[in-house]
Design an enzyme around this catalytic site. Structure first.
Site, PDB file in Angstrom:
ATOM      1  N   CYS A 187      54.849  52.281  44.683  1.00 34.09           N
ATOM      2  CA  CYS A 187      54.750  50.853  44.381  1.00 34.09           C
ATOM      3  C   CYS A 187      54.258  50.010  45.548  1.00 34.09           C
ATOM      4  O   CYS A 187      53.786  48.890  45.345  1.00 34.09           O
ATOM      5  CB  CYS A 187      56.104  50.336  43.893  1.00 34.09           C
ATOM      6  SG  CYS A 187      57.412  50.399  45.157  1.00 34.09           S
TER       7      CYS A 187
ATOM      8  N   CYS B   9      64.000  56.575  46.945  1.00 33.69           N
ATOM      9  CA  CYS B   9      64.222  55.185  46.547  1.00 33.69           C
ATOM     10  C   CYS B   9      65.258  55.069  45.442  1.00 33.69           C
ATOM     11  O   CYS B   9      66.059  54.128  45.432  1.00 33.69           O
ATOM     12  CB  CYS B   9      62.899  54.565  46.099  1.00 33.69           C
ATOM     13  SG  CYS B   9      62.986  52.799  45.760  1.00 33.69           S
TER      14      CYS B   9
ATOM     15  N   MET C  91      63.790  43.362  41.278  1.00 26.91           N
ATOM     16  CA  MET C  91      63.842  43.501  42.735  1.00 26.91           C
ATOM     17  C   MET C  91      62.484  43.170  43.338  1.00 26.91           C
ATOM     18  O   MET C  91      61.463  43.713  42.920  1.00 26.91           O
ATOM     19  CB  MET C  91      64.237  44.933  43.111  1.00 26.91           C
ATOM     20  CG  MET C  91      65.605  45.324  42.623  1.00 26.91           C
ATOM     21  SD  MET C  91      65.980  47.037  43.062  1.00 26.91           S
ATOM     22  CE  MET C  91      67.245  47.385  41.824  1.00 26.91           C
TER      23      MET C  91
ATOM     24  N   SER D  84      60.952  45.253  35.529  1.00 26.23           N
ATOM     25  CA  SER D  84      59.720  45.141  36.301  1.00 26.23           C
ATOM     26  C   SER D  84      58.741  44.182  35.650  1.00 26.23           C
ATOM     27  O   SER D  84      57.700  43.877  36.228  1.00 26.23           O
ATOM     28  CB  SER D  84      59.065  46.514  36.419  1.00 26.23           C
ATOM     29  OG  SER D  84      58.623  46.954  35.137  1.00 26.23           O
TER      30      SER D  84
END
Length: 381
Positions: free
Chosen positions: A200, A103, A36, A12
């Site tokens: 997020c 998720c 991602m 991240s």
């Protein structure tokens, strides 16, 4: 280097994933990173002409500094269809969703495994604060050593196929220890960085998010009635999707005493209000349970359950109903049972499985009809 020492890390660009990369390198792994791109939030772009969000740029900088291979997976469209749509749909059903729980198995870890296969990696790794333990041929999630940062609650839905490929090197550390470790490796500025958001894709009130991404929500739902436990109307509300069980603030109604949301009825568009005592219950229904070993969960003598993130584990007993749901009997009263949230079961610090809190409609009748099963389980009959 052989494939069995090659690991794909979900990066991240933040503190935890950066520390994970360094630790695995020190343990002799060949680290590959993937970031991602799931959802673009304006605040994550430092300049108007910036093509990629800050987290991708940060991850690229860390990868370059560590000399590791790095990839970007643009999965925005799939993320919108799978995770964001689930989030919206749950609120439209009068439930309170757990997007992070869904998720992990359906999206992030699944995509990590796909990219691991694509890049020739045996393992995947994340910066989660939890540990893993092998027992009787199964892999179990163990709570992290930092009780404040423990993330085991969010991972109960991960299947064995993913768990057996996972590495979680931060599980035995506290957040402060991770910060100090990162600073000691020359990443002082990053070690002082802030925390990421729990959800997020939301950087404001979820109600604003619902209105933006479901523009006709107020037409579909519209105002409804606050009612008391006897069905008497107390006043109007904005629409059931804007409330959650246990909510006290922001109700927009004054009753002369503290009022809490007790129940939400999407069919009638009513929101039941009451006092804090009315939130308490001895039983709970849990649907769609998943566990490495259901028999072990049902027989566990020291079982406890967490009904929301950061809540304390509540000692309980569990029986399996004919419809596949679990009926949970709390050893001490629980409060604010919220459909859509996760119920995660523990044997001390080991996750035995979990499920989604179901509608509690008819819970008194169901618990009365099955109370003898708990008595039988306890040897009382």
């Amino acid at each position: 280097m052989t494939k069995d020492k090659r690991v794909l890390v979900g990066m991240s660009g933040g503190i935890d994933s950066s520390a994970t990369c360094i630790m695995l390198q020190e343990q002799g792994y060949e680290v590959v990173g993937v970031t991602m791109r799931t959802w673009d939030i304006p605040s994550h772009f430092s300049s108007p002409d910036q093509e990629q969000p800050n987290e991708i740029i940060e991850a690229q900088h860390v990868a370059a500094r560590l000399g590791i291979e790095h990839h970007v997976a643009d999965v925005r469209e799939e993320f919108r269809k799978v995770i964001v749509q689930y989030f919206i749909d749950e609120y439209m059903k009068g439930r309170t969703p757990n997007p992070c729980v869904l998720c992990n198995p359906l999206f992030k870890e699944r995509i990590l495994c796909e990219w691991a296969d694509r890049t020739g990696c045996q393992w995947i790794a994340t910066g989660h604060y939890c540990r893993l333990e092998d027992r009787n041929g199964l892999r179990y999630i163990i709570t992290g050593d930092d009780p404040v940062k423990d993330q085991s609650y969010f991972l109960w839905k991960l299947p064995q196929s993913i768990l057996k490929r996972m590495l979680v090197p931060l599980g035995g550390m506290t957040k402060e220890e991770v910060r100090n470790y990162l600073a000691g490796k020359g990443f002082e500025a990053k070690a002082r960085g802030g925390e990421s958001m729990e959800i997020c894709f939301i950087d404001r009130d979820y109600r604003e998010f619902l209105r933006e991404h479901c523009p006709d929500i107020d037409e579909k739902i519209g105002p409804g009635w606050f009612v008391d436990s006897k069905g008497m109307k107390l006043g109007q509300h904005q629409g059931f999707a804007y409330y959650t069980i246990g909510q006290r603030r922001g109700l927009g109604i004054a009753l002369g005493e503290p009022a809490y949301v007790l129940k939400i009825n999407p069919e009638k568009n009513t929101v039941m209000l009451g006092n804090v005592e009315q939130l308490k219950t001895e039983y709970m229904l849990v649907e769609s349970p998943e566990t490495p070993d259901l028999d072990e969960l049902l027989a566990c003598p020291d079982l406890s359950v967490r009904i929301r993130y950061r809540s304390r584990p509540i000692p309980c007993q569990v029986i399996l109903l004919d419809n596949g749901c679990l009926l949970v009997k709390f050893n001490t009263e629980a409060s604010a049972i919220t459909p859509g949230q996760s119920a995660v079961f523990y044997d001390a610090n080991r996750v035995l499985g979990g499920g989604f809190i179901a509608s509690q409609q008819g819970i008194r009748k169901i618990s009365a009809e099955n109370s003898y099963k708990f008595d039988k389980k306890n040897g009382q009959i």
